[in-house]
Scaffold this active site. Structure first.
Site, mmCIF file in Angstrom:
data_model
loop_
_atom_site.group_PDB
_atom_site.id
_atom_site.type_symbol
_atom_site.label_atom_id
_atom_site.label_comp_id
_atom_site.label_asym_id
_atom_site.label_seq_id
_atom_site.Cartn_x
_atom_site.Cartn_y
_atom_site.Cartn_z
ATOM 1 N N TYR A 1 -5.742 5.441 -7.309
ATOM 2 C CA TYR A 1 -5.977 5.301 -5.869
ATOM 3 C C TYR A 1 -7.414 4.853 -5.671
ATOM 4 O O TYR A 1 -8.343 5.651 -5.651
ATOM 5 C CB TYR A 1 -5.720 6.624 -5.146
ATOM 6 C CG TYR A 1 -5.964 6.538 -3.654
ATOM 7 C CD1 TYR A 1 -5.174 5.724 -2.855
ATOM 8 C CD2 TYR A 1 -6.972 7.281 -3.039
ATOM 9 C CE1 TYR A 1 -5.384 5.642 -1.484
ATOM 10 C CE2 TYR A 1 -7.189 7.203 -1.677
ATOM 11 C CZ TYR A 1 -6.397 6.383 -0.905
ATOM 12 O OH TYR A 1 -6.604 6.287 0.454
ATOM 13 N N TYR B 1 0.843 -1.194 0.000
ATOM 14 C CA TYR B 1 0.000 0.000 0.000
ATOM 15 C C TYR B 1 0.877 1.244 0.000
ATOM 16 O O TYR B 1 1.721 1.434 0.872
ATOM 17 C CB TYR B 1 -0.897 -0.016 1.237
ATOM 18 C CG TYR B 1 -2.097 0.897 1.162
ATOM 19 C CD1 TYR B 1 -3.318 0.423 0.695
ATOM 20 C CD2 TYR B 1 -2.021 2.218 1.562
ATOM 21 C CE1 TYR B 1 -4.441 1.245 0.642
ATOM 22 C CE2 TYR B 1 -3.131 3.052 1.508
ATOM 23 C CZ TYR B 1 -4.333 2.559 1.048
ATOM 24 O OH TYR B 1 -5.440 3.384 0.994
#
Length: 389
Positions: free
Chosen positions: A342, A292
């Protein structure tokens, strides 16, 4: 549930800056795409899982898809930390018999709608624990995710001697992979370390190119038993291990009060311990990693928490060329959230499945076990996906 459940379908909308349609429409489109990928009818779906922050309730997605009867519906909290948690909850539902076919989804118009990168405003909130928490930050100028993560980044630099250039190598790596991924927003747009260093400051020590983009789009998955997945079309990714974690003195994005000698990201360390225990694997067994990357400094901390390198050694690990497609550990082969889009980490899970299937644009030379992590700086989660042997 580990080794007995699988991701049988993945689906997504395009990733853009202005989708031109509602978040509900994006959620339904992504979910239908995932069902088509698995060869499953919407009428067979009996469970849904999404984020506490998603604006599209499962019953609305179910109506839009044509699902007939739901026996399980859940939501996972803490923003991007929920990503792998949605798969974990879906697998738990399948393994316990609460549902047979679960769709996990996330969709938002984060660029054209409510932008996540703007300053937080608690006006209109009730007098509750959330508002009390932010009362310690907002009046002092710590109003955005970038400002909170800048505090983390500065401490990491202090502890381990990392520099802005060390963070920049993550951005360069992600954009390198995004440049060859036609679905990435930054397709054919690689950057250099010099470009990173020249990009404007957002919140020192974070440059613009340390911060993930804002995107519109949706991503979804179909989770079912491994036994059933074997009868469906396509190749499934076995859920070898999954875990969630919140550590000592955990805050959401602002865990600034731990001891001076404490490691920077213990919640991800807690997740790592569980994954290795449940799967019987170790860092050396992982063939590719999707880490991440909403802000580049967290990638370095994750490499250390999972044992790919020692404390403070991630900067050298990356400087030596690790993370590229030709290295022993390819990282964020889709371009990550810095390069592809994103979507709160869900597109990273999709890349993990593609690596297992052998269909990734930037395919690792070997991909029998892939690590995928969720949001950092918050209570978090992670997965190990594997081939069906």
């Amino acid at each position: 549930m580990h080794g007995t459940t699988a991701i049988a379908g993945i689906g997504a909308t395009e990733f853009s800056k202005e989708s031109g349609r509602s978040e509900l429409q994006l959620a339904i489109e992504a979910s239908k795409s995932a069902l088509d990928d698995a060869g499953v009818s919407p009428s067979q779906v009996d469970g849904f899982v999404s984020y506490g922050m998603d604006t599209s309730p499962s019953i609305d997605v179910a109506r839009g898809l044509g699902a007939q009867a739901l026996t399980y519906f859940g939501m996972v909290d803490y923003g991007g930390g929920a990503a792998c948690g949605t798969i974990m909850h879906a697998a738990m539902a399948v393994a316990t018999g609460a549902a047979q076919t679960v769709v996990a989804y996330r969709a938002f118009n984060e660029r054209s709608g409510a932008r996540f990168g703007t300053a937080l405003n608690v006006e209109g909130w009730g007098v509750d624990a959330r508002a009390a928490n932010y009362a310690w930050y907002l009046p002092h100028g710590l109003m955005t995710p970038a400002s909170w993560i800048a505090m983390f980044a500065r401490r990491y630099m202090h502890l381990y001697g990392a520099t802005s250039e060390d963070f920049g190598r993550v951005a360069v790596l992600d954009r390198q992979h995004a440049s060859t991924n036609p679905k990435a927003w930054f397709y054919e747009k690689p950057i250099t370390l010099e470009d990173h260093q020249a990009s404007r400051w957002i919140a020192k020590p974070l440059h613009l190119l340390d911060c993930c983009q804002e995107s519109d789009g949706g991503q979804a998955f179909v989770i079912t038993s491994l036994e059933r997945a074997r009868d469906l079309q396509g190749t499934s990714a076995v859920i070898r291990a999954s875990a969630q974690g919140a550590a000592y003195d955990q805050h959401s994005m602002t865990s600034f009060y731990r001891g001076d000698a404490d490691r920077p990201l213990p919640e991800m360390g807690l997740v790592a311990e569980q994954l290795w225990d449940k799967s019987g694997l170790r860092a050396a067994d992982i063939d590719a990693a999707v880490l991440y990357d909403h802000f580049s400094p967290f990638v370095l901390a994750q490499l250390e928490e999972f044992g790919f390198c020692g404390r403070g050694e991630a900067k050298d690990f990356l400087a030596e060329g690790n993370g590229t497609l030709d290295s022993a550990l390819p990282i964020n082969t889709h371009g990550g959230q810095l390069g592809e889009a994103y979507i709160h980490g869900m597109n990273g899970i999709a890349e993990g499945v593609r690596q297992i299937r052998g269909t990734a644009v930037n395919q690792a030379k070997r991909a029998e076990h892939v690590l995928v992590t969720a949001g950092t700086g918050v209570p978090t989660s992670a997965l190990v996906l594997g081939v069906d042997s």
